[in-house]
Design an enzyme around this catalytic site. Sequence first.
Site, PDB file in Angstrom:
ATOM      1  N   ASP A  42      44.127 -38.374 -43.102  1.00 16.32           N
ATOM      2  CA  ASP A  42      43.416 -37.738 -42.303  1.00 16.32           C
ATOM      3  C   ASP A  42      43.411 -36.793 -40.913  1.00 16.32           C
ATOM      4  O   ASP A  42      42.810 -36.033 -40.773  1.00 16.32           O
ATOM      5  CB  ASP A  42      42.507 -39.026 -41.951  1.00 16.32           C
ATOM      6  N   LYS A 218      46.339 -29.792 -24.742  1.00 11.90           N
ATOM      7  CA  LYS A 218      45.083 -29.526 -23.700  1.00 11.90           C
ATOM      8  C   LYS A 218      45.248 -28.580 -22.598  1.00 11.90           C
ATOM      9  O   LYS A 218      45.551 -28.188 -21.238  1.00 11.90           O
ATOM     10  CB  LYS A 218      44.198 -30.901 -23.206  1.00 11.90           C
ATOM     11  N   HIS A 276      49.215 -41.194 -23.657  1.00 10.12           N
ATOM     12  CA  HIS A 276      48.549 -39.414 -22.987  1.00 10.12           C
ATOM     13  C   HIS A 276      48.513 -39.693 -21.245  1.00 10.12           C
ATOM     14  O   HIS A 276      48.721 -38.899 -20.476  1.00 10.12           O
ATOM     15  CB  HIS A 276      47.432 -39.860 -23.275  1.00 10.12           C
ATOM     16  N   TYR A 404      36.362 -29.346  -9.750  1.00  9.93           N
ATOM     17  CA  TYR A 404      35.660 -29.418  -9.083  1.00  9.93           C
ATOM     18  C   TYR A 404      35.907 -30.418  -7.415  1.00  9.93           C
ATOM     19  O   TYR A 404      37.195 -31.199  -7.856  1.00  9.93           O
ATOM     20  CB  TYR A 404      34.433 -29.895  -9.517  1.00  9.93           C
ATOM     21  N   ARG A 490      30.642 -50.534 -17.646  1.00  9.96           N
ATOM     22  CA  ARG A 490      31.568 -50.013 -17.240  1.00  9.96           C
ATOM     23  C   ARG A 490      33.504 -50.567 -17.703  1.00  9.96           C
ATOM     24  O   ARG A 490      33.972 -49.773 -17.538  1.00  9.96           O
ATOM     25  CB  ARG A 490      31.820 -49.622 -15.714  1.00  9.96           C
TER      26      ARG A 490
END
Length: 517
Positions: A42, A218, A276, A404, A490
């Site tokens: 995969d 990324k 990560h 932001y 959450r």
Amino acid sequence: MDSGQWTVEKRSSLGSESFGREDANVLETGCLSIIVLGASGDLAKKKTFPALFNLYRQGFLQESEVHIFGYARTKISDDELRNRIRGYLVNDKTASLEHSESLSKFLQLIKYVSGSYDTDEGFQLLDKEISKHEVSKNSVEGSSRRLFYFALPPSVYPSVSRMIKKCCMNKSDLGGWTRIVVEKPFGKDLESAEHLSSQIGELFDEAQIYRIDHYLGKELVQNLLVLRFANRFFLPLWNRDNIDNVQIVFREDFGTEGRGGYFDEYGIIRDIIQNHLLQVLCLVAMEKPVSLKPEHIRDEKVKVLQSVLPIKDEEVVLGQYEGYRDDPTVPDNSNTPTFATVILRIHNERWEGVPFILKAGKALGSRKAEIRVQFKDVPGDIFKCKKQGRNEFVIRLQPSEAMYMKLTVKQPGLEMRTAQSELDLSYRQRYQGVTIPEAYERLILDTIRGDQQHFVRRDELKAAWEIFTPLLHRIDNGKMKPNSYQPGSRGPAEADELLSKAGYVQTHGYIWIPPTL
């Protein structure tokens, strides 16, 4: 300028800088063989081959130089492998005539070799096929480049490494090279990771080993160094005097989805947080490196990891979503967390007292990955706006990549009323027509160039496992239990309580909405 000229100039300009390479004298052009081990699996179909195709389509892999080999135990033909991966290289957005022509040419570069992962015969055959390609390109023996990508489970890394060393190495040193790319997980704890590192390290030099963590590829993770060290207004703010807490969050809105057996062996901390999110923490917290050379950057990352204090049980919340154990591949008594919030504390001058909150979970109410830097309250709050929330700098890694800054501003009108708003850099709006490359594309290209900046060094891996191994052993031994939580929520309520204790102030009544084109 025709397309061929554009391709050559593009490759030349992007490969012109020598910093970052293990040796400025190694060849950057010439015969290149890319071998995808585990080609029928995969990972290879969904990530490795699509990344290679995109590099080829953009001109970074030249037909005149490159050939791609798939290797696995499955007995299939070249055409069968090509047909298996074809569907992963085409989608509605790319189904153009130009794309179709590129795809046909790319697939013809792929050859398949079948063999086991622990015997000479298959790898001798693989070496024979690679050598044929090198001879066909008039490559002088020893001047060719061989890149082995391990799209394999870690259990076979040692045997495959031995076979490559024995049968498939570049035969002499005329500027050519042999490199291996190994995927996570790199072990399950400190002992197993060090054992694996030792086995591979006995066969290959550190400069030949590329431990890939796709988060480091990324776009916005790669932007962190530029943001921190190329902008004057961040320098005086980026410390314990101004920052109250830092959250690094990974949320998925689906469960294990058929991967229950694999996931249960590792859990959310090993799968996401220890690698990560910890890599992202290093880039957020590190000191300015001497230069952009890979070793200087990785030296600073290691210093951060070595400054992390032992994790306290009271600063950990584990969760497991209801229905996780219904998966037939998951044991009925599984103690594996599918959610975790862990607070790390860095014992150095810059970050003393600032909690770094790492949070990851499956089957939650939304899907996102982000860094959220929350600043301290404004002293002398004359506008009485403290209850509305704090200033925050947010880096949205996925989806809808953006940066932001949450600010308090005056609401338009005749009244002196304040509200939360933002200064927003949303990539989809600001960089229209620019395709953000997939992480695997960038990292494979870095490997070809010999740039290890975005790969994990052995001492860095060791330091990361030293932080989490004691906690993982307590979980594995059943000394810490996950709290149950509803899918789509959450996560456990205890996690929000922990955040509040750590000093995080949640903003109520404000939601960042990605701008539309």
